[in-house]
Scaffold this active site. Structure first.
Site, PDB file in Angstrom:
ATOM      1  CB  CYS A   1      -0.952   0.001   1.190  1.00 25.94           C
ATOM      2  SG  CYS A   1      -2.091  -1.405   1.205  1.00 25.94           S
TER       3      CYS A   1
ATOM      4  CG  HIS B   1      -3.364   3.472   1.797  1.00 28.19           C
ATOM      5  ND1 HIS B   1      -3.805   2.948   0.605  1.00 28.19           N
ATOM      6  CD2 HIS B   1      -3.405   2.456   2.697  1.00 28.19           C
ATOM      7  CE1 HIS B   1      -4.090   1.668   0.765  1.00 28.19           C
ATOM      8  NE2 HIS B   1      -3.863   1.348   2.031  1.00 28.19           N
TER       9      HIS B   1
ATOM     10  CG  ASN C   1      -6.646  -0.917   0.895  1.00 26.52           C
ATOM     11  OD1 ASN C   1      -5.881  -0.526   0.010  1.00 26.52           O
ATOM     12  ND2 ASN C   1      -6.203  -1.328   2.069  1.00 26.52           N
TER      13      ASN C   1
END
Length: 323
Positions: A115, A250, A280
């Site tokens: 990520c 993020h 996500n």
């Protein structure tokens, strides 16, 4: 001084949208209210056959190039962040180089930091541009995380989606108060690798492992680490949190975004939030969210923007830019 200046952004999402209710109808032991309350996620995009990390990355790159007013042949550096490459090798970045018609003989490679991958890719491209290894770069985050998910594990499968985001950078001589990447800090701590990982395999075209996560522990580390690195980058950039126009975080979980904002004393109104629509998307989430906010007019030239992310490894980082 020479800085890496953001010239354009682009993004791409699979056509299929899967709502929380649809997941429940498909047999996942969950509900829309359960997911929204815990994560803020309402839907995600899921890649279908024929859609891959490489094809999504190429689509996002073409849009970023169009926004920058550049031709693909002018790109001499491609850095692609992904945890889901189409093959173990060659690098998916080389596939993108060919698909978009970028200059043969330029530099193209992948970065793997999950990520946080886009922040790692951005820092790498920025360093290479400022030292003369390239003149114009594509920095991409692209993922097809749906192919790593255990669809019987409701604690993880509801969290992720697929997509890609891209940014065009150009090395330019600018004034001290001019645009460009101003400061970046990256970190890693491999002692916590067992908290978020894939239990085998590599690549999205063969047999792969499944994503495993200890959600509470990841949440706790994320809030602390992100607040720390944001403070570190603010200091390096010589500004305060109150001077930021926007934070592009993020998009992992709405609760993490809220907790990070409160820890820094930032109003949520300055946070770009797309987790409700995209879920996500790992390395793609920061450039995806940036492109949304640039195209809807919230982020404008001259704005001070902070990017931040944390992912498996653990890895985390933040970058400050003037648009």
């Amino acid at each position: 001084m020479i800085r890496s200046v953001i010239k354009g952004t682009g993004s791409a999402l699979p056509a299929q949208i899967v709502s929380n209710d649809e997941l429940a109808r498909r047999g996942v032991d969950t509900s829309d209210s359960w997911i929204v309350e815990r994560t803020g996620i309402r839907q995600r995009h899921i890649a279908q056959p024929g859609e891959s990390t490489g094809t999504l990355a190429a689509q996002a790159s073409r849009k970023a190039l169009e926004a920058a007013g550049l031709a693909a042949r002018e790109i001499d550096l491609i850095v692609l962040a992904t945890a889901t490459p189409d093959n173990t090798f060659p690098a998916t970045a080389t596939q993108v180089q060919s698909l978009i018609g970028a200059r043969p003989g330029g530099v193209a490679f992948d970065v793997a930091a999950v990520c946080s991958g886009f922040l790692y890719a951005l820092a790498t491209a920025d360093s290479l541009l400022r030292t003369g290894m390239g003149t114009k770069a594509l920095v991409i985050g692209a993922e097809v995380f749906s192919r790593l998910l255990d669809w019987e594990d409701r604690g993880t499968c509801v969290l992720f989606g697929d997509g890609a985001g891209a940014m065009v950078l150009a090395a330019e001589e600018v004034a001290e108060d001019g645009p460009g990447i101003l400061a970046t800090r990256l970190h890693a701590d491999g002692a916590h690798g067992e908290m978020l990982y894939v239990d085998g395999g590599a690549g999205t075209t063969g047999t792969v492992g499944k994503l495993r996560m200890k959600g509470r522990e990841v949440f706790r580390h994320a809030v602390v680490n992100l607040a720390d690195v944001l403070t570190e980058v603010l200091g390096a950039g010589g500004i305060t949190a109150g001077e930021l126009d926007w934070v592009v975080p993020h998009q992992a979980n709405a609760r993490i975004l809220d907790a990070t904002a409160r820890k820094l004393g930032l109003p949520m109104e300055r946070m770009i939030v797309t987790v409700d629509r995209h879920a996500n998307t790992s390395a793609a989430s920061v450039p995806l969210a940036l492109d949304v906010a640039v195209r809807d007019g919230r982020i404008k030239p001259g704005d001070l923007v902070m990017f931040e992310a944390m992912g498996g490894g653990f890895t985390w980082g933040a970058s400050l830019a003037r648009m």
